[in-house]
Write a protein that holds these residues in place. Sequence first.
Motif, short mmCIF file in Angstrom:
data_model
loop_
_atom_site.label_atom_id
_atom_site.label_comp_id
_atom_site.label_asym_id
_atom_site.label_seq_id
_atom_site.Cartn_x
_atom_site.Cartn_y
_atom_site.Cartn_z
N ALA A 33 -8.21 1.27 0.10
CA ALA A 33 -7.93 -0.10 0.55
C ALA A 33 -8.61 -0.36 1.90
O ALA A 33 -9.19 -1.42 2.11
CB ALA A 33 -6.43 -0.33 0.66
N ALA B 33 -1.44 -3.15 5.70
CA ALA B 33 -1.87 -1.76 5.61
C ALA B 33 -1.31 -0.95 6.78
O ALA B 33 -0.89 0.20 6.60
CB ALA B 33 -3.39 -1.68 5.58
N LEU C 65 -4.34 4.31 0.26
CA LEU C 65 -4.65 3.53 1.46
C LEU C 65 -6.10 3.67 1.90
O LEU C 65 -6.71 2.71 2.33
CB LEU C 65 -3.70 3.92 2.60
N TYR D 90 0.82 -1.19 0.00
CA TYR D 90 0.00 0.00 0.00
C TYR D 90 0.86 1.25 0.00
O TYR D 90 1.98 1.24 0.50
CB TYR D 90 -0.90 0.02 1.23
#
Length: 72
Positions: A19, A48, A16, A11
């Motif tokens: 995501a 992440a 992000l 990421y």
Amino acid sequence: MKNLGALTLLYSVGHLDSAIEHLEQVLSLEGANSLFSKTYWRGRVVQALSTPGLAPCQHSRLERLLDRIAQA
């Protein structure tokens, strides 16, 4: 994508939020016991969390996802 030994960062701060939104949707709709295992989802969230430059609000959202996975 950078490879730092065993840790692979997938990421970037720029994408992000999308995501995290995806993880929130999947885990709220299907739960951590969906097609993939809790280990898979935990791994995605931990990846992440390892993103350099993570904002406090992103960190909080990801920590909530880890809690949701643990409770499933």
